[in-house]
Scaffold this motif. Structure first.
Motif, mmCIF file in Angstrom:
data_model
loop_
_atom_site.group_PDB
_atom_site.id
_atom_site.type_symbol
_atom_site.label_atom_id
_atom_site.label_comp_id
_atom_site.label_asym_id
_atom_site.label_seq_id
_atom_site.Cartn_x
_atom_site.Cartn_y
_atom_site.Cartn_z
ATOM 1 N N LEU A 637 0.813 -1.221 0.000
ATOM 2 C CA LEU A 637 0.000 0.000 0.000
ATOM 3 C C LEU A 637 0.844 1.269 0.000
ATOM 4 O O LEU A 637 0.307 2.366 -0.197
ATOM 5 C CB LEU A 637 -0.904 0.016 1.248
ATOM 6 N N HIS A 674 -5.206 4.162 -3.328
ATOM 7 C CA HIS A 674 -4.500 2.952 -2.926
ATOM 8 C C HIS A 674 -5.200 1.755 -3.560
ATOM 9 O O HIS A 674 -6.433 1.746 -3.690
ATOM 10 C CB HIS A 674 -4.491 2.783 -1.400
ATOM 11 N N THR A 705 -10.411 1.889 -0.201
ATOM 12 C CA THR A 705 -10.636 3.336 -0.163
ATOM 13 C C THR A 705 -12.097 3.603 -0.464
ATOM 14 O O THR A 705 -12.853 2.703 -0.851
ATOM 15 C CB THR A 705 -9.767 4.062 -1.207
#
Length: 763
Positions: A637, A674, A705
């Protein structure tokens, strides 16, 4: 003046319990509070007693209650009733008023006493009317609008006549000069308050809004100050403070405070007055009742009781006949207008306090209010059913038209196309792709969150007749339904019923007075998939016999997987829900499923194929596990490891992610761009999660997200389907390696969605 807290406690407890019981029986709480005062107070058992401090609290409660009534009244209701309806409202007040006056003076009473008996006979309680009409679910009928207008007119006329009587009492003379002075002072009062309310209030409201002073506590205090100020102005004019508080409430509306703040403050005033102080007034009002009137003045009581019922019913009905809506509707409205027990009790309580009427007349009027109101739910319900059976229960059709559907997926669009045959339909969805498709199909769609009032306002929710919430999120549906009821007063609200939340939704629907859409449980994702892949066909079927919607929908679904979208009845096209009654001559729009395509792999499978799969042996605490998981995922990430671990642990303190014995799905949402990440872990020894007794052996860790929230929900659904297999846990615990765990997930039997069904926000 010392307050006896034990006595205050018993009065409040008695009011609360009696009000709750009355509400459970379908009556307004005020009736229970009055009866509690009569039964538990000096008139009967003598367990409760009054005091000077208690009466001060009661007087303050009355002031705040009149403020609340003013804030609750919407003058626009008067326009919904038509001129015939307003005539009925006037006739429904002055006919029993005149008969009550004649009855009392005929028994030797004074003119002033006759006035107060007439006021009590002519009043129709707005609170009683609202509660009964809401329970009967007829707020969108012509009868409802006439009755609400009647209650408004009756309350306003009662206050005006009351003010005139007080003016006469103050000057103690009916001489022309003194009467002109009374009228002049009252005229100045109304002129000043109208100027302040219409000119200064909106200006002050804008200044406060611009200055950011929109807090509930700040404005609640300001509203109380305004109520007291208007009450003092009324007293200076020789009127009563309750009239000033009522007028103040009329002007404290949305254009001054804003929609949300106005509702919040109205609720705050309601809680303070009706929830705390006003019950003290009604209980202590019951203290003043005497059963002796049934021996000493039984004849007068029977006459007052009769003229109140007959005068209200006949006066309303006769004045409504010119509407040409028939004598049956006129009579039902007249009978329904007999609800009392609000403003009238306040006025006669004040009259008793200042010595205009005596205890015997007060007792007669209280018993009259109790008995007449007790008849309304029964008689009005019978009248409504009578009109319904004859096909004469007319919907208003004056202001509310059209439907709003929250959600614009394939099934929602199919429903919108069907309903739009007879009414305007607006779709609301936060998914821009769904809105674009809707518009390309010729439908009206608004892109935005239905949780925001301004978005629903843009969709004309204030004029909508039907609100349908059919998103995959039960919480969103619930909040939308609550807003539809409380903010926009939409009469018909329907919620999608999903099988996994059946019990929860049943409680929610009962609380919100909402209906189950389609009259059965529906898997929204499955039907969206069927429709988008051409695996569902719509047809129109004739209804050959009377049947309730629930049994009809269940029978069709059993024979072949079907949804009944809507019912065509004459020129109307109505959404099908659990209260729908099908009759001969109706036509049902039915959506039937065909065989689904076999999908071998979807996005969730592809993520499982590449995600980390951990087979843990030594870790047995949640802290250690999240530290390990954060270390693995942080590289994927590009996020700080320690920050990620803290987010996981913080999520557990807010709400445990253990969703079933042995299974946990920790999931967090990050801000920014992300990739969606998934980590799978097995712990043969088990991991202790916070505040959980059972150890966790199966863990799916998800990081997404807001842009990926739709796929986030689908991933949760996929995991739930996998875990529901009775053999899954045993296979999980006996798998030989991490790769065997991965293959177990990939081979699971669950619903899969191809990439063509993934919206831009999911990719």
């Amino acid at each position: 003046m010392e307050l006896d807290f034990l006595n205050l406690f018993t009065v409040l407890l008695a009011a609360w319990l009696a009000g709750w019981l009355a509400s459970r029986l379908g009556y307004p709480a005020v009736l229970g509070e009055l009866i509690a005062g009569v039964v538990l107070g000096p008139p009967l058992l003598g367990l409760l007693h009054g005091s000077e401090a208690l009466y001060v609290l009661a007087e303050l409660g009355v002031l705040l209650m009149m403020l609340y009534i003013g804030m609750e009244i919407d003058p626009r209701e008067l326009s919904r009733a038509s001129w015939a309806g307003l005539l009925a409202a006037v006739g429904g007040f002055f006919t029993p008023f005149a008969l009550g006056y004649v009855a009392v003076t005929g028994f030797g009473g004074s003119n002033l006493v006759g006035f107060f008996v007439g006021i009590s006979a002519g009043v129709t309680s707005l609170a009683v009317n609202s509660r009964i009409l809401l329970d009967l679910r007829i707020l969108d009928t012509r009868i409802s609008h006439v009755m609400m207008a009647g209650a408004l007119v009756a309350d306003i006329l009662a206050l005006l006549v009351f003010s005139m009587v007080l003016g006469i009492v103050e000057i103690g003379s009916l001489a022309t000069g003194e009467m002109l002075l009374v009228v002049l002072k009252a005229g100045v009062f109304f002129a000043v308050t109208v100027f302040i309310g219409t000119r200064l209030f909106p200006y002050v409201g804008r200044l406060l809004s611009d200055a950011g002073l929109t807090g509930r506590t700040f404005n609640f205090t300001l509203v109380l100050i305004i109520a007291v100020l208007f009450g003092e102005l009324a007293e200076i004019a020789g009127l009563h403070a309750i009239l000033g508080a009522f007028i103040a409430g009329l002007f404290l509306r949305e254009n001054v405070l804003g929609l949300t703040l106005s509702r919040d403050l109205r609720n705050a005033v309601q809680d303070t007055s009706i929830g705390l102080l006003t019950p003290i007034f009604f209980v202590t009002a019951g203290f003043e009742v005497s059963f002796g009137v049934f021996q000493e003045q039984l004849g007068l009581f029977l006459v007052v009781f009769t003229v109140a019922i007959v005068g209200k019913a006949l006066g309303t009905a006769l004045f409504y006949l010119p509407s040409r809506h028939g004598w049956r509707e006129s009579l039902v409205i007249g009978v329904g207008m007999n609800g009392r027990g609000g403003v009238d009790i306040i006025l006669i309580g004040i009259a008793l306090e200042i010595g205009i009427i005596q205890q015997d007349i007060f007792s007669i009027l209280v018993f009259m209010a109790l008995l007449t109101t007790a008849t309304v739910p029964v008689t009005l319900k019978s009248g409504i059913n009578w009109l319904h059976r004859r096909g004469e229960l007319a919907r208003s059709g004056l202001d509310r038209t059209g439907a709003i559907i929250v959600g614009a997926g394939p099934l929602a669009r199919a429903l919108a196309r069907t309903l739009s045959l007879a009414r305007p339909v607006t779709l609301v969805d936060s998914n821009e792709h769904h809105c674009m498709v809707s518009k390309s199909e010729g439908l009206t769609a608004i892109h935005g969150s239905a949780l925001q009032e301004q978005v629903l306002s843009e969709a004309q929710a204030g004029r909508a007749e039907v609100m349908i919430a059919m998103t995959p999120n039960v919480e969103v549906n619930t909040i939308v339904a609550q807003s539809a009821r409380d903010v926009f007063q939409i009469p018909d609200v329907h919620l999608l019923q999903a099988g996994s939340e059946l019990g929860e939704l049943a409680v929610i629907r009962k609380h919100l007075r909402a209906d189950a859409l389609f009259a059965r449980t529906v898997d929204l994702e499955e039907w969206d998939y069927r429709i988008s892949h051409g695996k569902a066909a719509q047809s129109l079927v004739s209804i050959e016999r009377r049947e309730d919607a629930t049994s009809y929908a269940a029978r069709l679904h059993k024979e072949k997987s079907c949804i009944v979208l809507a019912v065509q009845r004459g020129e109307e096209c109505l959404p099908l829900h659990e209260r729908t009654k099908l009759i001969e001559g109706d036509h049902a729009f039915i959506l039937c499923a065909e065989e689904l395509l076999a999908i071998k792999r979807d996005r969730f499978d592809r993520i499982i194929e590449t995600c980390p799969v951990l087979d843990l042996m030594r870790i047995n605490s949640a802290d250690d596990f999240f530290e390990l998981a954060a270390g693995v995922l942080s590289e994927r990430l590009d996020v700080n490891k320690e920050s990620l671990a803290r987010l996981f642990l913080r999520g557990e303190t807010w709400s445990s992610t253990v969703v079933a014995p042995g299974l946990a799905i920790p999931h967090i949402m990050l801000i920014g761009q992300h990739p969606f990440q998934l980590l799978v872990a097995r712990s043969l020894n088990g991991i202790h999660f916070p505040n959980q007794e059972d150890k966790v052996h199966i863990i799916f860790v998800m990081v997404s997200t807001r842009e990926d929230r739709n796929f986030h929900l689908r991933a949760l659904s996929a995991i739930a389907q996998i875990a529901q297999d009775e053999t899954f846990e045993k296979q999980w615990m006996t798998a030989e390696s991490a790769e065997a765990l991965r293959e177990l997930i990939l081979s699971a039997d669950r619903r899969r969605f191809p990439d063509s069904e993934i919206t831009p926000s999911e990719k």
